[in-house]
Design a protein around this motif. Structure first.
Motif, mmCIF file in Angstrom:
data_model
loop_
_atom_site.group_PDB
_atom_site.id
_atom_site.type_symbol
_atom_site.label_atom_id
_atom_site.label_comp_id
_atom_site.label_asym_id
_atom_site.label_seq_id
_atom_site.Cartn_x
_atom_site.Cartn_y
_atom_site.Cartn_z
ATOM 1 N N GLY A 147 49.781 37.646 34.739
ATOM 2 C CA GLY A 147 49.451 39.114 34.067
ATOM 3 C C GLY A 147 47.955 39.350 34.618
ATOM 4 O O GLY A 147 47.744 40.750 33.985
ATOM 5 N N ASN A 148 47.341 38.730 35.348
ATOM 6 C CA ASN A 148 45.806 39.050 35.489
ATOM 7 C C ASN A 148 45.643 39.251 37.055
ATOM 8 O O ASN A 148 45.515 38.021 37.510
ATOM 9 C CB ASN A 148 44.776 38.265 34.707
ATOM 10 C CG ASN A 148 43.386 38.846 35.170
ATOM 11 O OD1 ASN A 148 42.998 39.115 36.088
ATOM 12 N ND2 ASN A 148 42.654 38.419 34.073
ATOM 13 N N ALA A 149 45.869 39.977 37.611
ATOM 14 C CA ALA A 149 45.940 40.107 39.188
ATOM 15 C C ALA A 149 44.588 39.464 39.696
ATOM 16 O O ALA A 149 44.742 38.811 40.747
ATOM 17 C CB ALA A 149 45.994 41.527 39.671
ATOM 18 N N ALA A 150 43.571 39.890 39.383
ATOM 19 C CA ALA A 150 42.295 39.063 39.708
ATOM 20 C C ALA A 150 42.219 37.603 39.653
ATOM 21 O O ALA A 150 41.866 37.022 40.364
ATOM 22 C CB ALA A 150 41.073 39.787 39.099
ATOM 23 N N LEU A 151 42.738 37.218 38.503
ATOM 24 C CA LEU A 151 42.797 35.944 38.100
ATOM 25 C C LEU A 151 43.777 35.093 39.089
ATOM 26 O O LEU A 151 43.768 33.929 39.588
ATOM 27 C CB LEU A 151 43.040 35.418 36.632
ATOM 28 C CG LEU A 151 43.123 33.917 36.246
ATOM 29 C CD1 LEU A 151 41.633 33.408 36.509
ATOM 30 C CD2 LEU A 151 43.454 34.048 34.775
ATOM 31 N N GLN A 152 44.936 35.952 39.225
ATOM 32 C CA GLN A 152 45.877 35.306 40.115
ATOM 33 C C GLN A 152 45.439 35.175 41.586
ATOM 34 O O GLN A 152 45.761 33.894 42.255
ATOM 35 C CB GLN A 152 47.165 36.099 40.020
ATOM 36 C CG GLN A 152 48.464 35.639 40.834
ATOM 37 C CD GLN A 152 49.403 36.446 40.674
ATOM 38 O OE1 GLN A 152 49.721 37.220 39.784
ATOM 39 N NE2 GLN A 152 50.468 36.384 41.682
ATOM 40 N N GLN A 153 44.795 36.125 41.918
ATOM 41 C CA GLN A 153 44.275 35.917 43.395
ATOM 42 C C GLN A 153 43.401 34.782 43.447
ATOM 43 O O GLN A 153 43.120 34.152 44.527
ATOM 44 C CB GLN A 153 43.612 37.515 43.539
ATOM 45 C CG GLN A 153 44.577 38.409 44.062
ATOM 46 C CD GLN A 153 43.597 39.690 44.413
ATOM 47 O OE1 GLN A 153 42.494 39.954 44.209
ATOM 48 N NE2 GLN A 153 44.364 40.263 45.468
ATOM 49 N N ALA A 158 43.660 31.867 45.941
ATOM 50 C CA ALA A 158 42.639 31.506 47.058
ATOM 51 C C ALA A 158 42.144 30.156 46.941
ATOM 52 O O ALA A 158 42.052 29.641 47.885
ATOM 53 C CB ALA A 158 41.512 32.376 46.910
ATOM 54 N N ALA A 159 42.230 29.657 45.712
ATOM 55 C CA ALA A 159 41.705 28.166 45.601
ATOM 56 C C ALA A 159 42.854 27.454 46.289
ATOM 57 O O ALA A 159 42.340 26.215 46.881
ATOM 58 C CB ALA A 159 41.364 27.872 44.261
#
Length: 141
Positions: free
Chosen positions: A113-119, A123-124
């Protein structure tokens, strides 16, 4: 909040499935060696034209050798030894530590639900797979 390895692993499997991520862990180097060896042998046998023919045939052979070696990231993650799973989960937990979730489904919902957190989580995961497992990542079918 304690580290919930199972919840985090389910999150990583979900994200990598959604992005259709696959990886070749060990055998992608074999394909490159086959291409180089083909060019070398072709050069020995046929001179400059042999390099071209040998490189092309070696490249085809190398691609064939590496093509079946890609596995879905969720499968690779679940096959990791517990120590490596824990190490990966610690890295992901550093990103999601401020979230308060009840189970894996809730965690997946919060992260997706949070695009920045998902990215950041994706990435990790990609960083871990490429650096720690020395794998090549491929997207799609």
């Amino acid at each position: 909040m304690p580290l919930h390895v199972d919840d985090i692993m389910r999150l990583l499997c979900h994200l990598s499935t959604e992005q259709k991520m696959k990886a070749a862990v060990k055998h992608s180097a074999r394909g490159a060696v086959a291409a180089g060896a083909g060019a070398f042998v072709g050069g020995l046998l046929g001179g400059p034209p042999g390099i071209a023919v040998g490189g092309a045939l070696g490249g085809v052979l190398g691609a064939w050798m590496a093509s079946d070696q890609f596995k879905p990231i969720p499968q690779i993650l679940m096959e990791l030894p517990p120590v490596q799973q824990h190490k990966l989960c610690e890295q992901i937990f550093a990103i999601i530590r401020n979230l308060d979730w009840t189970d894996a489904s809730h965690l997946i919902m919060l992260v997706t639900g949070n695009a920045a957190l998902q990215q950041r989580v994706a990435a990790a995961l990609i960083s871990y797979v490429t650096q720690e497992l020395k794998a090549e990542i491929q997207y799609g079918d």
